[in-house]
Design an enzyme around this catalytic site. Structure first.
Site, PDB file in Angstrom:
ATOM      1  N   GLU A   4      11.273  -9.777 -53.203  1.00  0.00           N
ATOM      2  CA  GLU A   4      11.723 -10.493 -51.994  1.00  0.00           C
ATOM      3  C   GLU A   4      12.980 -11.308 -52.273  1.00  0.00           C
ATOM      4  O   GLU A   4      13.188 -12.384 -51.711  1.00  0.00           O
ATOM      5  CB  GLU A   4      10.615 -11.394 -51.435  1.00  0.00           C
ATOM      6  CG  GLU A   4       9.383 -10.645 -51.014  1.00  0.00           C
ATOM      7  CD  GLU A   4       9.693  -9.384 -50.236  1.00  0.00           C
ATOM      8  OE1 GLU A   4      10.612  -9.393 -49.403  1.00  0.00           O
ATOM      9  OE2 GLU A   4       9.009  -8.370 -50.463  1.00  0.00           O
ATOM     10  N   GLY A   5      13.839 -10.780 -53.128  1.00  0.00           N
ATOM     11  CA  GLY A   5      15.048 -11.484 -53.546  1.00  0.00           C
ATOM     12  C   GLY A   5      14.736 -12.296 -54.780  1.00  0.00           C
ATOM     13  O   GLY A   5      13.861 -13.172 -54.754  1.00  0.00           O
TER      14      GLY A   5
END
Length: 560
Positions: free
Chosen positions: A422-423
């Site tokens: 998610e980054g």
């Protein structure tokens, strides 16, 4: 040692530290009364403790397998997921319109915290579906909503997100997946995606993939990307799974941890898909799901930290080396700092969730800005704490922690990926110092002002702790002013330590609020403020250094 969901800790935070009461006072969330919150948390905790936690080791020792094209999940997972679905735990924050509970996102975050501590691999399944539900609620056509949302909310179907390709990780704009219009409102989706969590399972009737792909003649980069719903089985006229779609799981990734969660390489071979949102607006639609997941992943880190801490605490109380090792100063230090970090990270995550709920309920820009500011902090700090606490949990166990049979190492293996997906946490930090400072720091300064005001008010009761928090917040304010004056490269060079320092200051703020109303928590606050908060100053020294020294080293120098 049996896992026990931290219901009391969560209730304390929502009552005394990051109050949920203002959320419940809004018309949208009026159903979130104190009695409802108590009942929901207790029932969810019971599910975590009695159903999910006992399967933690089974998922690690008996991973999901792909056999002749059929996904076989870990023993007991199917039955446990059925109880999650039947209890409506997938749909806590989903709208009433399609069968959801319509409760605040804050409650969903709290439940995901407990589920993550019980069994992270299994918790990933409903988490992904929750993100997809939110994306569809915001961006899908009425027809897609009517078809997919009731099934996703009930847990009969599950959701995934498909972004990453072998050549396109953080640079999503480099993706090559294609979407060809078929002339009947559908599209043929072709391409390969990697790292797809729960890309398939034998636990649900249908798996619904949100897939990023590029339409013919689309512009290069992220502006040319569209989003498509691509189900494993095509729904028939009655909305039931029918013909198999042209997609398959090519293989499973062999991972360091999270063995019970199948991470798939997916191949879409002219699969039928439906456009979600507007052409070329796929990233905006997917970001709805990703932002949901960013906070959720931070909470996963906190949940795993809780599980690792509980295991380490039990071992320290039982293990005797001259005396129970909990009596040794260094072990006591580790346990105290572990618990203090968990409380700080949990408070930040719940503060972010409350801001999200207040933004939705009131529409006020300041709440939206606060939620946006806190999201990267909650994600990065929550997962950093998860990794640190799990690592310290092994240290508390000593040599036994390095032995797989004790189960201490599983927490670290499972949680390590949360700082990546998610980054990465570096990307979260760059988001904080970049996009989230485009308001010239106004949202950050408002939050820091609250910290300073609360510290001033606490000076009469807890002068030493309050003064330390005030000084740290003032230093953070000055560092933020300096950061805003820096160029992009210098900001990015100091982004990670800046985020970490901000989290430390917020953690101290929430500890101070707890200390004012609870004697035991005042002792824990002293540990955090005296031992952990001072690390913020060292981080800010790195922020002030900029990028000059980093880029003075050439790639050749780094390899010398």
């Amino acid at each position: 040692m049996a896992y026990r969901s931290p219901v009391a800790d969560i209730r304390f935070i929502l009552d005394k530290v990051v109050p949920l009461a203002p959320v419940a006072a809004t018309e949208r969330f009026a159903e979130a009364t104190g009695d409802t919150v108590e009942a929901v948390l207790l029932e969810a905790g019971k599910l975590c403790d009695e159903v999910m936690a006992p399967l933690l080791r089974a998922g690690d020792l008996h991973p999901a397998k792909l056999e002749n094209g059929v996904m076989r999940t870990s023993p007991g997972f199917k039955e446990a997921y059925a109880q999650i679905a039947e209890g409506h735990w997938v749909a806590v924050a989903a709208s009433h319109e399609f069968g959801g509970m319509g409760l605040p996102q804050t409650l969903c975050v709290a439940i995901n915290d407990m589920m993550s501590g019980a069994n992270l691999a299994l918790q990933l399944k409903p988490l992904l579906t929750q993100g997809q539900i939110e994306a569809l609620e915001h961006h899908a056509s009425d027809a897609l909503k009517a078809l997919y949302l009731p099934k996703l909310i009930s847990g009969e179907w599950s959701g995934t997100m498909n972004l990453t390709e072998p050549q396109a990780g953080s640079d999503v704009g480099a993706l090559r997946s294609k979407a060809e219009p078929l002339g009947d409102g559908t599209y043929a989706i072709t391409g390969q995606k990697i790292f797809i969590s729960w890309g398939d399972s034998d636990m649900v009737e249908n798996v619904c993939h949100l897939v990023l792909a590029r339409l013919p003649d689309a512009v290069p980069g992220t502006k040319g990307i569209s989003l498509f719903m691509v189900p494993k089985f095509l729904p028939d006229a009655a909305g039931n799974p029918s013909t198999a779609n042209s997609l398959k799981v090519v293989s499973l990734e062999h991972k360091m941890g999270l063995h019970g969660s199948p991470t798939c390489v997916m191949s879409f071979e002219g699969a039928t898909g439906w456009l979600v949102g507007e052409p070329g607006k796929g990233m905006a639609a997917m970001f709805t799901m990703m932002n949901n997941a960013r906070l959720a992943v931070g909470v996963q880190g906190i949940g795993v930290a809780e599980g690792a801490y509980q295991k380490a605490l039990a071992y320290a109380q039982e293990r005797v080396q001259f005396a129970p090792i909990i009596e040794h100063a260094d072990v006591r230090r580790m346990l105290a700092e572990m618990r203090a970090e968990i409380f700080a990270a949990r408070s930040i995550a719940l503060a972010c969730a409350v801001a999200l709920d207040m933004g939705r309920a009131t529409g006020e820009a300041d709440w939206h800005a606060r939620a946006a500011l806190l999201t990267p902090i909650a994600k990065a700090y929550g997962t950093d704490v998860g990794i640190h606490v799990a690592d310290q949990g092994i240290q508390v166990h000593g040599g036994m922690g390095f032995v797989e049979e004790t189960g201490a190492a599983q927490y670290l293996r499972d949680v390590r990926v949360t700082a990546i997906y998610e980054g990465t946490n570096g990307i979260q930090a760059m988001d904080l110092v970049g996009r989230k400072m485009m308001d010239d720091g106004r949202a950050a300064f408002r939050l820091l002002q609250e910290v300073e005001d609360a510290a001033k008010a606490a000076r009469e009761t807890l002068p030493d702790l309050a003064e330390a928090v005030w000084q740290a917040a003032e230093t953070m304010r000055e560092a933020t002013e300096g950061l805003i004056a820096q160029g992009t490269q210098d900001r990015f060079a100091g982004a990670v330590p800046y985020l970490r320092a901000f989290a430390r200051v917020l953690g101290a703020h929430y500890h101070l609020k707890a200390a004012l109303v609870d004697e035991v928590r005042a002792k824990l606050a002293a540990v955090y403020i005296r031992r952990i908060l001072p690390q913020a100053e060292a981080d800010l020294a790195s922020v002030r250094a900029g990028a000059v020294d980093l880029y003075a080293l050439s790639p050749e120098d780094l390899g010398a």
